[in-house]
Enzyme design. Structure first.
Site, PDB file in Angstrom:
ATOM      1  N   SER A   1      19.720   2.550   1.378  1.00 28.55           N
ATOM      2  CA  SER A   1      20.617   2.557   0.224  1.00 28.55           C
ATOM      3  C   SER A   1      19.843   3.023  -0.992  1.00 28.55           C
ATOM      4  O   SER A   1      18.645   2.744  -1.123  1.00 28.55           O
ATOM      5  CB  SER A   1      21.173   1.156  -0.036  1.00 28.55           C
ATOM      6  OG  SER A   1      21.846   1.097  -1.286  1.00 28.55           O
TER       7      SER A   1
ATOM      8  N   TYR B   1      19.977  -7.428  -1.438  1.00 26.42           N
ATOM      9  CA  TYR B   1      20.329  -6.279  -0.598  1.00 26.42           C
ATOM     10  C   TYR B   1      19.385  -5.109  -0.865  1.00 26.42           C
ATOM     11  O   TYR B   1      18.823  -4.519   0.067  1.00 26.42           O
ATOM     12  CB  TYR B   1      21.770  -5.882  -0.890  1.00 26.42           C
ATOM     13  CG  TYR B   1      22.248  -4.627  -0.199  1.00 26.42           C
ATOM     14  CD1 TYR B   1      22.668  -4.661   1.133  1.00 26.42           C
ATOM     15  CD2 TYR B   1      22.309  -3.411  -0.874  1.00 26.42           C
ATOM     16  CE1 TYR B   1      23.118  -3.506   1.761  1.00 26.42           C
ATOM     17  CE2 TYR B   1      22.760  -2.261  -0.254  1.00 26.42           C
ATOM     18  CZ  TYR B   1      23.167  -2.318   1.061  1.00 26.42           C
ATOM     19  OH  TYR B   1      23.616  -1.179   1.684  1.00 26.42           O
TER      20      TYR B   1
END
Length: 263
Positions: free
Chosen positions: A144, A157
């Site tokens: 990501s 995350y």
């Protein structure tokens, strides 16, 4: 461009929804033999049917919780037994809920770490057991851009995805001598195009953004648009192919509309 992925044995984790679903269908159009590992067996079976219709060689679904190493070993064993080894592993499983770090709990931290990082370790370990004796393979992990830039409401995350980036670089250095390439693709905001693309266990089962929020996100990006799963799938196909990306390993590729620009 010929990726030469026909009849290659490909394992895609989390292949039932959103980005994973589109990755499976992209490999299907190349004629690959595909094993989908997903905890949502029903949704994965729907994708398998679509993959067969789009030209996949052979497709199987193995219900798998990728945080459990014993289940991951079964997944890789079944992929290897049916398709003659493992040529490509796509570590796609991921999960998050957007909230500020001060709103999160230790249980939340544990879940995010296990799904986003431990799953990659488990799957990579089990796949390497098949790839090293075969002297070749490609591993692509979906990371990501939150790992590269830092993003509010994605602290844990983003940290797990940064760990994935570093882990994959180390695995690339250790296993290049066996002809194994390891790379990461970093999406930005990537939105399913239809409700059919997500299963009930997906983080996208409920909308994460309002239309107004998505407009603001798009306006802030250099390309003025949010990502779609097909954008990520195209990058995965490229990096998976030894025919066109055979001299690329240990790389972190942002596919995010220009959200992060790393020199």
């Amino acid at each position: 461009m010929n990726f030469e992925l026909g009849n290659k044995s490909v394992v895609v984790t989390g292949g039932g929804s959103n980005i994973g679903r589109t990755i499976v269908l992209a490999f299907a159009q190349e004629g690959a033999n595909i094993t989908i590992g997903d905890i949502d067996e029903g949704q994965a079976c729907k994708v398998a049917e679509l993959a067969r219709a789009r030209g996949a060689g052979s497709v199987q679904v193995v219900k798998t919780d990728t945080t459990q190493l014993d289940q991951v070993k079964v997944l890789m064993d079944q992929a290897s037994a049916r398709h003659g080894g493992i040529d490509v592993l796509v570590n796609n499983v991921g999960w998050d809920q957007l909230m500020f770090f001060t709103q999160t709990t230790p249980d939340f931290w544990d879940k995010v770490i296990r799904i986003n990082y431990l799953s990659v370790i488990n799957c990579t370990s089990a796949a390497l057991e098949k790839m090293i004796p075969a002297k070749g393979g490609s591993i692509v992990s979906i990371s990501s851009d939150a790992s590269r830039q830092g993003e509010a409401r994605e602290a844990v995350y983003g940290g797990t995805k940064a760990a994935v980036n570093s882990f994959m670089k180390s695995i690339a250095k250790e296993n290049g001598r066996y002809g194994i390439r390891c790379n990461c693709v970093c999406p930005g905001v990537t939105i399913p195009e239809t409700e059919d693309e997500v299963g009930s266990t997906s983080m996208w089962a409920k909308p994460l953004f309002t239309p107004e929020q998505l407009e603001k996100v798009a306006a802030a990006l250099p390309l003025k648009k949010v990502g779609r799963p097909r954008d990520i799938a195209n990058a995965v196909l490229f990096l998976s192919s030894s025919a066109v990306a055979g001299h690329i390993t240990g790389q972190i590729l942002s596919v995010s509309g220009g959200y992060s620009m790393i020199g």
